[in-house]
Design a protein around this motif. Structure first.
Motif, PDB file in Angstrom:
ATOM      1  N   TYR A  53       4.994  30.687   2.598  1.00  0.00           N
ATOM      2  CA  TYR A  53       5.746  29.919   1.597  1.00  0.00           C
ATOM      3  C   TYR A  53       5.016  29.939   0.256  1.00  0.00           C
ATOM      4  O   TYR A  53       5.626  30.143  -0.803  1.00  0.00           O
ATOM      5  N   LEU A  54       3.692  29.736   0.290  1.00  0.00           N
ATOM      6  CA  LEU A  54       2.923  29.724  -0.957  1.00  0.00           C
ATOM      7  C   LEU A  54       2.926  31.096  -1.622  1.00  0.00           C
ATOM      8  O   LEU A  54       3.066  31.197  -2.856  1.00  0.00           O
ATOM      9  N   GLU A  55       2.777  32.158  -0.864  1.00  0.00           N
ATOM     10  CA  GLU A  55       2.819  33.495  -1.437  1.00  0.00           C
ATOM     11  C   GLU A  55       4.138  33.750  -2.151  1.00  0.00           C
ATOM     12  O   GLU A  55       4.178  34.376  -3.212  1.00  0.00           O
ATOM     13  N   LYS A  56       5.207  33.218  -1.596  1.00  0.00           N
ATOM     14  CA  LYS A  56       6.543  33.479  -2.131  1.00  0.00           C
ATOM     15  C   LYS A  56       6.876  32.589  -3.326  1.00  0.00           C
ATOM     16  O   LYS A  56       7.519  33.049  -4.283  1.00  0.00           O
ATOM     17  N   TYR A  57       6.418  31.324  -3.307  1.00  0.00           N
ATOM     18  CA  TYR A  57       6.923  30.368  -4.290  1.00  0.00           C
ATOM     19  C   TYR A  57       5.898  29.749  -5.242  1.00  0.00           C
ATOM     20  O   TYR A  57       6.282  29.245  -6.294  1.00  0.00           O
ATOM     21  N   GLN A  58       4.603  29.754  -4.925  1.00  0.00           N
ATOM     22  CA  GLN A  58       3.694  28.907  -5.686  1.00  0.00           C
ATOM     23  C   GLN A  58       3.563  29.280  -7.167  1.00  0.00           C
ATOM     24  O   GLN A  58       3.192  28.434  -7.987  1.00  0.00           O
ATOM     25  N   ASP A  59       3.892  30.503  -7.516  1.00  0.00           N
ATOM     26  CA  ASP A  59       3.802  30.907  -8.922  1.00  0.00           C
ATOM     27  C   ASP A  59       5.153  30.896  -9.629  1.00  0.00           C
ATOM     28  O   ASP A  59       5.279  31.410 -10.749  1.00  0.00           O
ATOM     29  N   THR A  60       6.154  30.305  -8.985  1.00  0.00           N
ATOM     30  CA  THR A  60       7.467  30.217  -9.622  1.00  0.00           C
ATOM     31  C   THR A  60       7.573  28.945 -10.456  1.00  0.00           C
ATOM     32  O   THR A  60       6.887  27.947 -10.197  1.00  0.00           O
ATOM     33  N   PHE A  61       8.444  28.984 -11.450  1.00  0.00           N
ATOM     34  CA  PHE A  61       8.655  27.812 -12.294  1.00  0.00           C
ATOM     35  C   PHE A  61       9.117  26.621 -11.466  1.00  0.00           C
ATOM     36  O   PHE A  61       8.670  25.489 -11.684  1.00  0.00           O
ATOM     37  N   GLN A  62      10.026  26.850 -10.502  1.00  0.00           N
ATOM     38  CA  GLN A  62      10.596  25.743  -9.743  1.00  0.00           C
ATOM     39  C   GLN A  62       9.540  25.013  -8.921  1.00  0.00           C
ATOM     40  O   GLN A  62       9.529  23.786  -8.844  1.00  0.00           O
ATOM     41  N   PHE A  63       8.648  25.771  -8.295  1.00  0.00           N
ATOM     42  CA  PHE A  63       7.575  25.172  -7.502  1.00  0.00           C
ATOM     43  C   PHE A  63       6.683  24.302  -8.380  1.00  0.00           C
ATOM     44  O   PHE A  63       6.373  23.154  -8.049  1.00  0.00           O
TER      45      PHE A  63
ATOM     46  N   PHE B  81       0.857  -1.184   0.000  1.00  0.00           N
ATOM     47  CA  PHE B  81       0.000   0.000   0.000  1.00  0.00           C
ATOM     48  C   PHE B  81       0.895   1.237   0.000  1.00  0.00           C
ATOM     49  O   PHE B  81       1.987   1.229   0.579  1.00  0.00           O
ATOM     50  N   VAL B  82       0.409   2.317  -0.648  1.00  0.00           N
ATOM     51  CA  VAL B  82       1.193   3.552  -0.749  1.00  0.00           C
ATOM     52  C   VAL B  82       0.392   4.743  -0.237  1.00  0.00           C
ATOM     53  O   VAL B  82      -0.764   4.946  -0.625  1.00  0.00           O
ATOM     54  N   PHE B  83       1.025   5.536   0.625  1.00  0.00           N
ATOM     55  CA  PHE B  83       0.497   6.844   1.006  1.00  0.00           C
ATOM     56  C   PHE B  83       1.331   7.895   0.270  1.00  0.00           C
ATOM     57  O   PHE B  83       2.519   8.069   0.549  1.00  0.00           O
ATOM     58  N   PHE B  84       0.713   8.580  -0.682  1.00  0.00           N
ATOM     59  CA  PHE B  84       1.390   9.580  -1.494  1.00  0.00           C
ATOM     60  C   PHE B  84       1.163  10.948  -0.836  1.00  0.00           C
ATOM     61  O   PHE B  84       0.218  11.658  -1.139  1.00  0.00           O
ATOM     62  N   LEU B  85       2.055  11.306   0.097  1.00  0.00           N
ATOM     63  CA  LEU B  85       1.944  12.559   0.843  1.00  0.00           C
ATOM     64  C   LEU B  85       2.929  13.615   0.355  1.00  0.00           C
ATOM     65  O   LEU B  85       2.799  14.792   0.712  1.00  0.00           O
ATOM     66  N   ALA B  86       3.926  13.212  -0.434  1.00  0.00           N
ATOM     67  CA  ALA B  86       5.014  14.107  -0.811  1.00  0.00           C
ATOM     68  C   ALA B  86       4.534  15.231  -1.723  1.00  0.00           C
ATOM     69  O   ALA B  86       3.778  14.995  -2.670  1.00  0.00           O
ATOM     70  N   PHE B  87       4.985  16.441  -1.430  1.00  0.00           N
ATOM     71  CA  PHE B  87       4.664  17.605  -2.245  1.00  0.00           C
ATOM     72  C   PHE B  87       5.577  18.744  -1.809  1.00  0.00           C
ATOM     73  O   PHE B  87       6.010  18.789  -0.654  1.00  0.00           O
ATOM     74  N   ASP B  88       5.896  19.634  -2.738  1.00  0.00           N
ATOM     75  CA  ASP B  88       6.621  20.849  -2.384  1.00  0.00           C
ATOM     76  C   ASP B  88       5.575  21.861  -1.925  1.00  0.00           C
ATOM     77  O   ASP B  88       4.841  22.425  -2.743  1.00  0.00           O
ATOM     78  N   VAL B  89       5.496  22.065  -0.619  1.00  0.00           N
ATOM     79  CA  VAL B  89       4.451  22.941  -0.078  1.00  0.00           C
ATOM     80  C   VAL B  89       4.876  23.464   1.280  1.00  0.00           C
ATOM     81  O   VAL B  89       5.767  22.907   1.935  1.00  0.00           O
ATOM     82  N   GLY B  90       4.235  24.516   1.704  1.00  0.00           N
ATOM     83  CA  GLY B  90       4.460  25.078   3.029  1.00  0.00           C
ATOM     84  C   GLY B  90       3.251  25.907   3.412  1.00  0.00           C
ATOM     85  O   GLY B  90       2.201  25.827   2.759  1.00  0.00           O
TER      86      GLY B  90
ATOM     87  N   ASN C  63      -6.111  41.482   4.480  1.00  0.00           N
ATOM     88  CA  ASN C  63      -6.942  40.289   4.475  1.00  0.00           C
ATOM     89  C   ASN C  63      -6.177  39.113   3.884  1.00  0.00           C
ATOM     90  O   ASN C  63      -5.200  39.290   3.155  1.00  0.00           O
ATOM     91  N   ASP C  64      -6.629  37.904   4.192  1.00  0.00           N
ATOM     92  CA  ASP C  64      -6.008  36.706   3.654  1.00  0.00           C
ATOM     93  C   ASP C  64      -6.143  36.683   2.128  1.00  0.00           C
ATOM     94  O   ASP C  64      -7.232  36.920   1.594  1.00  0.00           O
ATOM     95  N   SER C  65      -5.032  36.409   1.435  1.00  0.00           N
ATOM     96  CA  SER C  65      -5.055  36.391  -0.031  1.00  0.00           C
ATOM     97  C   SER C  65      -4.928  34.981  -0.610  1.00  0.00           C
ATOM     98  O   SER C  65      -5.232  34.769  -1.786  1.00  0.00           O
ATOM     99  N   ILE C  66      -4.483  34.014   0.185  1.00  0.00           N
ATOM    100  CA  ILE C  66      -4.235  32.667  -0.328  1.00  0.00           C
ATOM    101  C   ILE C  66      -5.537  31.962  -0.695  1.00  0.00           C
ATOM    102  O   ILE C  66      -5.688  31.402  -1.789  1.00  0.00           O
ATOM    103  N   GLN C  67      -6.508  31.973   0.207  1.00  0.00           N
ATOM    104  CA  GLN C  67      -7.785  31.325  -0.086  1.00  0.00           C
ATOM    105  C   GLN C  67      -8.842  32.312  -0.570  1.00  0.00           C
ATOM    106  O   GLN C  67      -9.934  31.904  -0.977  1.00  0.00           O
ATOM    107  N   ALA C  68      -8.512  33.599  -0.553  1.00  0.00           N
ATOM    108  CA  ALA C  68      -9.354  34.648  -1.128  1.00  0.00           C
ATOM    109  C   ALA C  68     -10.804  34.573  -0.636  1.00  0.00           C
ATOM    110  O   ALA C  68     -11.751  34.807  -1.386  1.00  0.00           O
ATOM    111  N   GLY C  69     -10.968  34.225   0.628  1.00  0.00           N
ATOM    112  CA  GLY C  69     -12.299  34.210   1.214  1.00  0.00           C
ATOM    113  C   GLY C  69     -13.149  33.005   0.873  1.00  0.00           C
ATOM    114  O   GLY C  69     -14.294  32.903   1.321  1.00  0.00           O
ATOM    115  N   ILE C  70     -12.603  32.072   0.096  1.00  0.00           N
ATOM    116  CA  ILE C  70     -13.362  30.866  -0.247  1.00  0.00           C
ATOM    117  C   ILE C  70     -13.376  29.931   0.955  1.00  0.00           C
ATOM    118  O   ILE C  70     -12.352  29.686   1.580  1.00  0.00           O
ATOM    119  N   LYS C  71     -14.548  29.397   1.267  1.00  0.00           N
ATOM    120  CA  LYS C  71     -14.685  28.522   2.430  1.00  0.00           C
ATOM    121  C   LYS C  71     -15.413  27.252   2.019  1.00  0.00           C
ATOM    122  O   LYS C  71     -16.614  27.272   1.761  1.00  0.00           O
TER     123      LYS C  71
END
Length: 276
Positions: free
Chosen positions: A71-81, A58-67, A237-245
Motif C-alpha cells: 500500500y505504501l509503495e503504491k500510495y505514499q507519494d501521491t497527493f491524496q495520501f 482521554f483520546v487515543f489518536f490512532l487514525a491514519f491513512d496507511v497500510g 530487497n526491501d525498499s520501504i525501510q531501505a535497510g534502516i533498523k
C-alpha cells in the motif's frame, strides 16, 4: 467511569484496543470513517469530532491513512495520501489543543526514515503531539486480524495466500528482519500508558515493541508450515525501510511487557479468521 475516545477504532490496533478498554470498564467512544461520513476526520469543523473530544476524558489518536508495504509503495507519494493525513492531523490536533485533552498519538518506528513520506508525516504528528503535551507512542510492526485486503500488512498478506491454497509468494528476498508486536500486547501497552500518563519518560515518547527480531522469510515459513503450502521468496530487497533498523527503547517496561511470541500471535490470527 472514564470516557475514552478512540480515533481509528476499526483499524488494526483500534479494534483490539476498544475491546480491551470495554473489558476494563471504560466508556468507549468509537470514531472511524468506516462508520460513515460523519466520522471522517478529514472534514474541517466536524461537529461530531468536536463534541467527541470535548466530552471525553482521554483520546487515543490512532487514525491514519496507511497500510502495509505494498500500500505504501503504491500510495505514499501521491497527493491524496499526503492530503488525507495532513487533514486528519490538522483537524484532530486543533481540537485536542482547544479542549486541552490528554492524548496518545500513534506514531511509527519509521518516523526517522526520511526516504518515506509516511515516516515524514508521522514525524510531523510527533512534533505536534509534543508541542501540545501529549504522549507519542512508537509502534514496531503491530500485527493482528485485518479486514481490508488492499491495506494488508505482511503477515495478513501471507496468511491470505496460504488460506487460498498457496503458494506464499514473497515480494522480497525476505532477508530483512522486523520486530513484530501482537495487537493484544499493543493494546495492553496503550492502556498502561493511559493509566500512567504522568509517569511516562520525560521525552513524552514510549516505544511499544516485542524486542525480538524475525526475518520476513521466517514469517512466511511459519505460515507456510501451518498450512502446508510452499514459500517462494522474491528477488528484490526491501525498499520501504531501505535497510534502516531502529532499536526500540525499553524505559516503559516497568509498567508493561509484551507476552505473546510471534508464532503464538500468528496462530491466534489464523484461529480468529477461521472462527469468524
Amino acid at each position: 467511569m472514564k470516557k475514552v475516545l478512540v480515533l481509528g477504532s476499526s483499524g488494526q490496533v483500534g479494534a483490539y484496543l476498544c475491546e480491551y478498554l470495554k473489558n476494563s470498564g471504560c466508556d468507549v467512544l468509537e470514531f472511524d470513517l468506516v462508520n460513515g461520513s460523519k466520522q471522517d476526520l478529514r472534514v474541517y469543523s466536524n461537529e461530531l469530532l468536536v463534541e467527541s473530544i470535548r466530552s471525553c476524558d482521554f483520546v487515543f489518536f490512532l487514525a491514519f491513512d496507511v497500510g502495509g508495504s505494498h500500500y505504501l509503495e503504491k500510495y505514499q507519494d501521491t497527493f491524496q495520501f499526503i492530503s488525507n493525513n495532513m487533514k486528519i492531523m490538522t483537524n484532530t490536533f486543533e481540537y485536542l489543543a482547544l479542549f486541552n485533552k490528554p492524548f496518545v498519538f500513534a506514531s511509527s518506528q519509521m518516523s526517522n526514515m526520511s526516504q518515506s513520506t509516511y515516516g515524514l508525516l508521522k514525524s510531523i504528528g510527533e512534533k505536534n503531539s509534543i508541542a501540545l503535551g501529549g504522549v507519542v507512542v512508537k509502534f514496531w510492526n503491530v500485527y493482528g486480524v485485518e479486514r481490508n485486503a488492499e491495506k494488508f500488512h505482511v503477515i495478513s498478506d501471507f496468511i491470505d495466500m496460504a488460506r487460498q491454497g498457496g503458494p506464499i509468494r514473497m515480494r522480497t528476498t525476505g532477508d530483512e528482519t522486523r520486530d513484530f508486536l501482537y495487537a493484544d500486547d499493543c493494546s495492553r501497552g496503550l492502556i498502561a500508558i493511559m493509566n500512567n500518563y504522568s509517569n511516562v519518560p520525560e521525552s513524552r515518547e514510549v516505544h511499544l515493541a516485542n524486542h525480538s527480531w524475525t526475518s520476513i522469510r521466517e514469517i512466511a515459513q511459519i505460515i507456510g508450515d501451518h498450512f502446508s503450502v510452499e514459500v517462494i521468496p522474491g528477488v528484490k530487497n526491501d525498499s520501504i525501510q531501505a535497510g534502516i533498523k531502529n532499536s526500540p527503547k525499553r524505559d516503559f517496561e516497568h509498567f508493561w511487557k509484551p507476552e505473546i511470541s510471534i508464532k503464538a500471535g500468528i496462530v491466534k490470527i489464523i484461529q480468529d479468521l477461521e472462527s469468524s
